[in-house]
Design a protein around this motif. Structure first.
Motif, PDB file in Angstrom:
ATOM      1  N   ILE A  37      44.636  40.846  29.287  1.00 60.72           N
ATOM      2  CA  ILE A  37      46.278  40.514  29.125  1.00 60.72           C
ATOM      3  C   ILE A  37      46.848  41.222  28.331  1.00 60.72           C
ATOM      4  N   LYS A  38      48.015  41.099  28.113  1.00 61.87           N
ATOM      5  CA  LYS A  38      48.350  42.294  27.586  1.00 61.87           C
ATOM      6  C   LYS A  38      47.488  44.123  27.571  1.00 61.87           C
ATOM      7  N   LYS A  39      48.043  44.635  26.324  1.00 60.84           N
ATOM      8  CA  LYS A  39      47.175  46.243  27.171  1.00 60.84           C
ATOM      9  C   LYS A  39      45.551  46.045  27.219  1.00 60.84           C
ATOM     10  N   TYR A  40      45.150  45.313  27.337  1.00 66.48           N
ATOM     11  CA  TYR A  40      43.702  44.618  28.209  1.00 66.48           C
ATOM     12  C   TYR A  40      43.865  45.257  29.563  1.00 66.48           C
ATOM     13  N   VAL A  41      45.064  45.374  29.970  1.00 67.56           N
ATOM     14  CA  VAL A  41      44.457  45.903  31.391  1.00 67.56           C
ATOM     15  C   VAL A  41      44.396  46.933  31.675  1.00 67.56           C
ATOM     16  N   VAL A  42      44.818  47.652  30.667  1.00 68.61           N
ATOM     17  CA  VAL A  42      44.505  49.125  31.018  1.00 68.61           C
ATOM     18  C   VAL A  42      42.911  49.412  31.893  1.00 68.61           C
TER      19      VAL A  42
ATOM     20  N   PHE B  37      42.537  37.411  35.311  1.00 70.58           N
ATOM     21  CA  PHE B  37      43.266  36.386  34.456  1.00 70.58           C
ATOM     22  C   PHE B  37      44.034  37.858  34.041  1.00 70.58           C
ATOM     23  N   THR B  38      44.790  37.449  33.841  1.00 71.60           N
ATOM     24  CA  THR B  38      45.904  38.128  33.523  1.00 71.60           C
ATOM     25  C   THR B  38      47.803  38.076  33.386  1.00 71.60           C
TER      26      THR B  38
ATOM     27  N   ARG C 133      49.294  33.172  30.683  1.00 71.24           N
ATOM     28  CA  ARG C 133      50.495  33.336  29.892  1.00 71.24           C
ATOM     29  C   ARG C 133      49.372  34.063  28.758  1.00 71.24           C
ATOM     30  N   ASN C 134      50.761  35.368  28.129  1.00 75.90           N
ATOM     31  CA  ASN C 134      49.504  35.860  26.407  1.00 75.90           C
ATOM     32  C   ASN C 134      49.832  35.019  25.318  1.00 75.90           C
TER      33      ASN C 134
ATOM     34  N   ASP D  90      43.847  34.272  19.030  1.00 76.37           N
ATOM     35  CA  ASP D  90      44.399  33.368  20.162  1.00 76.37           C
ATOM     36  C   ASP D  90      43.666  33.531  21.766  1.00 76.37           C
ATOM     37  N   ILE D  91      44.271  34.858  22.112  1.00 76.53           N
ATOM     38  CA  ILE D  91      43.240  34.781  23.451  1.00 76.53           C
ATOM     39  C   ILE D  91      42.224  34.982  24.057  1.00 76.53           C
ATOM     40  N   SER D  92      41.527  35.208  22.860  1.00 79.79           N
ATOM     41  CA  SER D  92      39.710  35.367  22.742  1.00 79.79           C
ATOM     42  C   SER D  92      39.569  34.113  23.169  1.00 79.79           C
TER      43      SER D  92
END
Length: 348
Positions: free
Chosen positions: A117-122, A146-147, A170-171, A177-179
């Motif tokens: 999610i967000k920049k973790y997609v890298v 999950f993305t 959603r992000n 909060d994501i965690s």
């Protein structure tokens, strides 16, 4: 009419009536019994499908194999603890035979959940590429990604019987909060589809890479992984949630190990119970205006304290080479952290 004749005829009448009533009652009982069985059978079938897994439902048949005999008086590891006080094995290199285990678990499908999610997609490309080299090789795997950016999920070559399943979610503004919402998402999808699609779930962090074999030796009804920063420590040094107001509270005189939030799993029903329970207590904390010190990891530790895992993975399965010096007892590093700027990745 002679009274004796009257009573004789009456007796025969009542006897016939009683026999007829008994026959009808017998048929009624049989019909009722069959209805009860018909109503119970679907429930029994549904229960077995949802709650049954290989560890408890059957003894798997293993084909003929040739392997060295275990030596009862010569343990393979004497430098580390290999069994918890509740008789759960602690998995280290040298404590298992992959050939036997692969044969035992040859007909299972493993689900791997990961959040990009967000920049973790890298991190996703390296994660999936190294998973294809080292994770459950030779077994069926569903990678559940999950993305919030489905278009950025990379296409990589996959072994036969393996697939990437993209789950758009959603992000959230804060990484915390994501965690914490990971538990909610895993529990929801466990109920919606994972129970029907896979036998086991392995729940991992994405900002990591596989560097050695991670196979079916980890599978169990419920497993957790020793945190690399605390595997040598005593319970007083564990960073449990210590505020009694929080649902994640653990008193200072309790605790077995400190488990990492980035590597846990088990059979789908057990993971569903774990994630649902953690989500519910996090919502209770939120209603009381408190947030556990290490968020979902704090609640995971509380859960595993009172729901003992049936396997514990050693720090071989979660390590950070850039923050920790590797001790001699770690013969292999199987899943390791990728270097990153936490502030940049988390806050954007």
């Amino acid at each position: 009419m002679d009274p004796r004749e009257f009573w004789g005829k009456s007796s025969k009448f009542w006897l016939c009536l009683i026999l007829l009533f008994a026959v009808l009652l017998g048929f009624y009982s049989q019909d009722t019994h069959s209805v009860v069985l018909q109503r119970m059978q679907p429930e029994k079938k549904e229960s077995s499908e949802r709650d049954c897994h290989l560890d408890t439902c059957r003894i798997p048949e293993v084909p003929r194999l040739v392997y060295p005999k275990a030596q009862l008086l010569k343990p393979t590891r004497v430098d580390v603890l290999v069994m918890t006080p509740w008789f759960a094995p602690i998995i280290w290199d040298g404590t298992f035979d992959s050939a036997i285990l692969d044969a035992q678990f040859r007909n299972i499908t493993v689900g791997l959940t990961v959040f990009a999610i967000k920049k973790y997609v890298v991190f996703l490309k390296l994660f999936l590429e190294t998973a294809e080299k080292h994770f459950m090789v030779g077994h069926k795997v569903n990678y559940y990604v999950f993305t919030d950016q489905p278009a950025n999920v990379p296409q990589i070559p996959l072994q036969e019987g393996r697939q990437v399943v993209v789950l758009e979610v959603r992000n959230y503004k804060r990484w915390q909060d994501i965690s914490m919402h990971r538990m909610e998402m895993i529990s929801n999808f466990s109920q919606q589809r994972f129970l029907r699609e896979v036998h086991y779930l392995v729940c991992l962090d994405v900002d990591m890479k596989f560097s050695d074999h991670v196979g079916v030796e980890i599978l169990a009804p419920l497993f957790g992984t020793l945190h690399p920063g605390f595997y040598r420590g005593d319970r007083q040094s564990f960073t449990y949630e210590r505020r009694p107001l929080s649902q994640a509270y653990i008193p200072r005189d309790e605790g077995d190990f400190y488990y990492a939030g980035g590597f846990f799993g088990g059979s789908v029903p057990e993971v569903y119970r774990l994630t649902m329970a953690c989500h519910q207590v996090m919502m209770a904390d939120q209603a009381n205006g408190i947030e556990a010190v290490w968020h979902d990891e704090s609640h995971l530790n509380r859960y595993l304290l009172y729901h003992k895992p049936s396997k514990v993975l050693s720090p071989e399965y979660l390590w950070d080479e850039h923050m920790l010096q590797r001790p001699p007892l770690l013969r292999k590093l199987r899943y390791v952290a990728v270097p990153k700027n936490h502030a940049e990745i988390r806050n954007r």
